[in-house]
Design a protein around this motif. Structure first.
Motif, PDB file in Angstrom:
ATOM      1  N   VAL A   1      25.083  32.878  31.459  1.00  0.00           N
ATOM      2  CA  VAL A   1      26.185  32.902  32.425  1.00  0.00           C
ATOM      3  C   VAL A   1      26.881  34.249  32.305  1.00  0.00           C
ATOM      4  O   VAL A   1      27.496  34.552  31.275  1.00  0.00           O
ATOM      5  CB  VAL A   1      27.176  31.750  32.164  1.00  0.00           C
TER       6      VAL A   1
ATOM      7  N   LEU B   1      34.761  38.294  26.992  1.00  0.00           N
ATOM      8  CA  LEU B   1      35.505  37.092  27.369  1.00  0.00           C
ATOM      9  C   LEU B   1      35.121  35.897  26.498  1.00  0.00           C
ATOM     10  O   LEU B   1      35.965  35.098  26.122  1.00  0.00           O
ATOM     11  CB  LEU B   1      35.256  36.761  28.848  1.00  0.00           C
TER      12      LEU B   1
ATOM     13  N   ARG C   1      46.348  56.173  35.826  1.00  0.00           N
ATOM     14  CA  ARG C   1      45.439  57.311  35.934  1.00  0.00           C
ATOM     15  C   ARG C   1      44.771  57.367  37.300  1.00  0.00           C
ATOM     16  O   ARG C   1      44.711  56.370  38.012  1.00  0.00           O
ATOM     17  CB  ARG C   1      44.387  57.308  34.831  1.00  0.00           C
TER      18      ARG C   1
ATOM     19  N   TYR D   1      41.030  41.681  32.167  1.00  0.00           N
ATOM     20  CA  TYR D   1      40.375  42.913  31.689  1.00  0.00           C
ATOM     21  C   TYR D   1      40.507  43.109  30.178  1.00  0.00           C
ATOM     22  O   TYR D   1      39.526  43.295  29.490  1.00  0.00           O
ATOM     23  CB  TYR D   1      40.911  44.138  32.429  1.00  0.00           C
TER      24      TYR D   1
HETATM   25  P1  FAD Z   1      31.701  41.538  31.732  1.00  0.00           P
HETATM   26  O1  FAD Z   1      31.257  42.867  32.190  1.00  0.00           O
HETATM   27  O2  FAD Z   1      33.059  41.116  32.115  1.00  0.00           O
HETATM   28  O3  FAD Z   1      30.656  40.448  32.237  1.00  0.00           O
HETATM   29  C1  FAD Z   1      30.951  39.069  32.258  1.00  0.00           C
HETATM   30  C2  FAD Z   1      30.411  38.520  33.552  1.00  0.00           C
HETATM   31  O4  FAD Z   1      30.517  37.082  33.514  1.00  0.00           O
HETATM   32  C3  FAD Z   1      31.193  38.965  34.783  1.00  0.00           C
HETATM   33  O5  FAD Z   1      30.332  39.624  35.687  1.00  0.00           O
HETATM   34  C4  FAD Z   1      31.737  37.669  35.364  1.00  0.00           C
HETATM   35  O6  FAD Z   1      31.743  37.657  36.782  1.00  0.00           O
HETATM   36  C5  FAD Z   1      30.766  36.632  34.816  1.00  0.00           C
HETATM   37  N1  FAD Z   1      31.336  35.290  34.761  1.00  0.00           N
HETATM   38  C6  FAD Z   1      32.486  34.909  34.143  1.00  0.00           C
HETATM   39  N2  FAD Z   1      32.686  33.587  34.322  1.00  0.00           N
HETATM   40  C7  FAD Z   1      31.646  33.131  35.058  1.00  0.00           C
HETATM   41  C8  FAD Z   1      31.298  31.853  35.575  1.00  0.00           C
HETATM   42  N3  FAD Z   1      32.068  30.779  35.396  1.00  0.00           N
HETATM   43  N4  FAD Z   1      30.148  31.725  36.283  1.00  0.00           N
HETATM   44  C9  FAD Z   1      29.359  32.812  36.516  1.00  0.00           C
HETATM   45  N5  FAD Z   1      29.658  34.041  36.052  1.00  0.00           N
HETATM   46  C10 FAD Z   1      30.785  34.205  35.332  1.00  0.00           C
HETATM   47  N6  FAD Z   1      33.661  50.605  27.378  1.00  0.00           N
HETATM   48  C11 FAD Z   1      33.156  51.804  26.955  1.00  0.00           C
HETATM   49  O7  FAD Z   1      32.275  51.823  26.085  1.00  0.00           O
HETATM   50  N7  FAD Z   1      33.590  52.986  27.509  1.00  0.00           N
HETATM   51  C12 FAD Z   1      34.549  53.030  28.467  1.00  0.00           C
HETATM   52  O8  FAD Z   1      34.912  54.110  28.939  1.00  0.00           O
HETATM   53  C13 FAD Z   1      35.104  51.787  28.917  1.00  0.00           C
HETATM   54  N8  FAD Z   1      36.054  51.782  29.862  1.00  0.00           N
HETATM   55  C14 FAD Z   1      36.568  50.592  30.282  1.00  0.00           C
HETATM   56  C15 FAD Z   1      37.541  50.622  31.280  1.00  0.00           C
HETATM   57  C16 FAD Z   1      38.087  49.433  31.728  1.00  0.00           C
HETATM   58  C17 FAD Z   1      39.123  49.479  32.795  1.00  0.00           C
HETATM   59  C18 FAD Z   1      37.675  48.205  31.158  1.00  0.00           C
HETATM   60  C19 FAD Z   1      38.283  46.913  31.604  1.00  0.00           C
HETATM   61  C20 FAD Z   1      36.710  48.169  30.172  1.00  0.00           C
HETATM   62  C21 FAD Z   1      36.136  49.362  29.725  1.00  0.00           C
HETATM   63  N9  FAD Z   1      35.127  49.374  28.767  1.00  0.00           N
HETATM   64  C22 FAD Z   1      34.612  50.578  28.334  1.00  0.00           C
HETATM   65  C23 FAD Z   1      34.582  48.112  28.202  1.00  0.00           C
HETATM   66  C24 FAD Z   1      33.366  47.586  28.992  1.00  0.00           C
HETATM   67  O9  FAD Z   1      33.734  47.331  30.314  1.00  0.00           O
HETATM   68  C25 FAD Z   1      32.881  46.286  28.311  1.00  0.00           C
HETATM   69  O10 FAD Z   1      32.455  46.579  27.013  1.00  0.00           O
HETATM   70  C26 FAD Z   1      31.728  45.573  29.017  1.00  0.00           C
HETATM   71  O11 FAD Z   1      31.791  45.635  30.404  1.00  0.00           O
HETATM   72  C27 FAD Z   1      31.729  44.115  28.589  1.00  0.00           C
HETATM   73  O12 FAD Z   1      30.571  43.461  29.067  1.00  0.00           O
HETATM   74  P2  FAD Z   1      30.519  41.873  29.084  1.00  0.00           P
HETATM   75  O13 FAD Z   1      29.157  41.505  29.538  1.00  0.00           O
HETATM   76  O14 FAD Z   1      30.995  41.336  27.798  1.00  0.00           O
HETATM   77  O15 FAD Z   1      31.631  41.425  30.142  1.00  0.00           O
END
Ligand code: FAD
Length: 399
Positions: A8, A377, A314, A346
């Motif tokens: 998911v 998350l 920014r 976020y």
């Molecule tokens: P996510 O990318 O949030 O993926 C989780 C996914 O789960 C989402 O697409 C969501 O839609 C999906 N989801 C949630 N609930 C459900 C559901 N019930 N059913 C179906 N789908 C669902 N890191 C760096 O290394 N360098 C940077 O410069 C940097 N800049 C950043 C700037 C910002 C503004 C932010 C917020 C973060 C930044 N990060 C950076 C961190 C980076 O974004 C994260 O490390 C990474 O995106 C996390 O990946 P993830 O898969 O854990 O989460």
């Protein structure tokens, strides 16, 4: 269809996990409630520019294995993050380094800079001690902490307004621990990160995730006995048959698909119907503007606005992440926002209260052997991208 795993979330965590599981011969279904893959690292190409839809993302790491891993899925350019701070139309280099100090005080040498910072910080500590009637300085809030570390000039011009906008509160009302140290670099070096490796994937992050999810195969992909199927616009809660807050065993979808295990990368408290309470986040709002008539808006990818009166923190000019020199440009203003249910979460608020609540959710999650929680998350952790990859690879190794 019968799958080994339901993943998911098609963000970076879910994509690395799915990829590695397919390598191990597993059949994986990846779903995401958004209309695109890649989660928050999603980039979309507009006017020939890769736009970082959810804010500036710069890949940086000192983890050689992760760097080599990610380079298998994209070629990285040599972008080095050198943000500029704008305070009332004065421009300063970040992070705090000799370029910043030289501009602020008209000095040249590290000794001069250090003497000014020590003097200003010392005066602030003395003043605060006098006001509190003590000789042992203890910072009671973020303002006091920052003043004691950096002195008044740096605090007023580069820390105060930016921090207050980010947290939505006065620095006097924020806890001191948020700023443990304010690193000062006494060399002329604007490279924001200290990491060994840094860059931006040429062609954008979405292409990188497409390769992880086996959607894009630019060159011959070695034979994989496993497979990955991706469905966007698919919310877990509409998709999986539920018994209260918990998916039915064995896991089944409303369309008849079934799974042995689930990796969940959404919000862990939402997964359990918030039954123990709600975890808190900071949110953001992005305002993106296409400027076809402007070729170079601000001359740098990232400019921070450090005064309180300007509501955004920014402005990002996306083309500079990839040294673009085509016609037109695209900029995004980033506004910090309070988070409420329904907003995009976020930044986890990793204070004591929220961390305790998260531990309780972790204990609850431990009761379900076939459900894994990953990512920013699912694990309620501020992860950089390299840390996400590391955590996903570690989780795969444990399976
Ligand atoms: P996510 O990318 O949030 O993926 C989780 C996914 O789960 C989402 O697409 C969501 O839609 C999906 N989801 C949630 N609930 C459900 C559901 N019930 N059913 C179906 N789908 C669902 N890191 C760096 O290394 N360098 C940077 O410069 C940097 N800049 C950043 C700037 C910002 C503004 C932010 C917020 C973060 C930044 N990060 C950076 C961190 C980076 O974004 C994260 O490390 C990474 O995106 C996390 O990946 P993830 O898969 O854990 O989460």
């Amino acid at each position: 269809m019968k799958y080994d795993y339901l993943v998911v979330g098609a963000g970076l965590f879910g994509a690395v996990f799915a990829h590695e599981m397919a390598v191990k011969g597993k059949n994986v279904l990846v779903i995401d409630r958004r209309d695109h893959i890649a989660g928050n690292i999603y980039t979309e190409n507009k006017m020939g520019i890769n736009v970082h839809k959810y804010g500036a993302h710069i890949f940086h790491t000192s983890d050689k294995e992760v760097w080599e891993y990610v380079n298998r899925f994209a070629e990285f350019n040599n972008y080095i993050n050198c943000p500029v701070a704008s305070y009332k139309d004065e421009l300063y280099n970040l992070p705090f380094n000799m370029n910043t100090f030289s501009k602020m005080w008209g000095i040249k040498t590290p000794a001069e800079a250090k003497a000014i910072i020590d003097k200003q910080a010392g005066e602030e500590i003395e003043r605060m001690n006098q006001e509190k009637g003590t000789t042992e300085f203890v910072a009671d809030n973020l303002e006091e902490q920052a003043l004691s570390l950096a002195g008044r000039d740096i605090y007023e011009k580069l820390v105060k307004g930016y921090t207050e906008k980010q947290w939505g509160r006065d620095c006097k009302e924020l806890p001191a621990f948020i700023i443990k140290r304010l690193p000062m670099r006494y060399i002329y070096d604007n490279n924001y990160f200290n990491d060994r490796y840094q860059g931006i994937p040429i062609g954008g992050y979405t292409a990188l995730v497409e390769k992880l999810l086996l959607i894009r195969k630019d060159e011959e992909v070695p034979f994989l006995s496993g497979s990955i199927t991706v469905k966007t616009n698919t919310d877990y809660y509409d998709f999986v048959k539920m018994d209260g807050n918990i998916p039915v065993q064995p896991f089944e979808s409303v369309s008849g698909d079934s799974f042995d295990k689930i990796l969940f990368t959404g919000m862990i408290d939402e997964f359990f119907g918030y039954k123990l309470g709600t975890l808190e986040y900071r949110s953001l709002r992005f305002e993106t503007e296409e400027l076809p008539e402007v070729d170079n808006y601000q001359g740098n990818a990232v400019v921070n606005y450090t005064e309180r009166e300007i509501p955004y923190t920014r402005i990002i000019e996306h083309k500079h992440f990839e040294y673009g020199n085509g016609k037109g440009t695209i900029i995004t203003r980033e506004y910090p926002a309070n988070w409420k249910h329904g907003d995009e979460p976020y930044y986890p608020m990793n204070d004591e209260k929220n961390n305790n609540l998260f531990s309780q959710y972790t204990s609850l999650a431990g009761e379900y052997n076939n459900i894994l929680f990953g990512g920013r998350l699912g694990q309620y952790k501020y992860y950089n991208m390299d840390q996400v990859i590391r955590a996903a690879l570690d989780m795969v190794a444990e399976q």
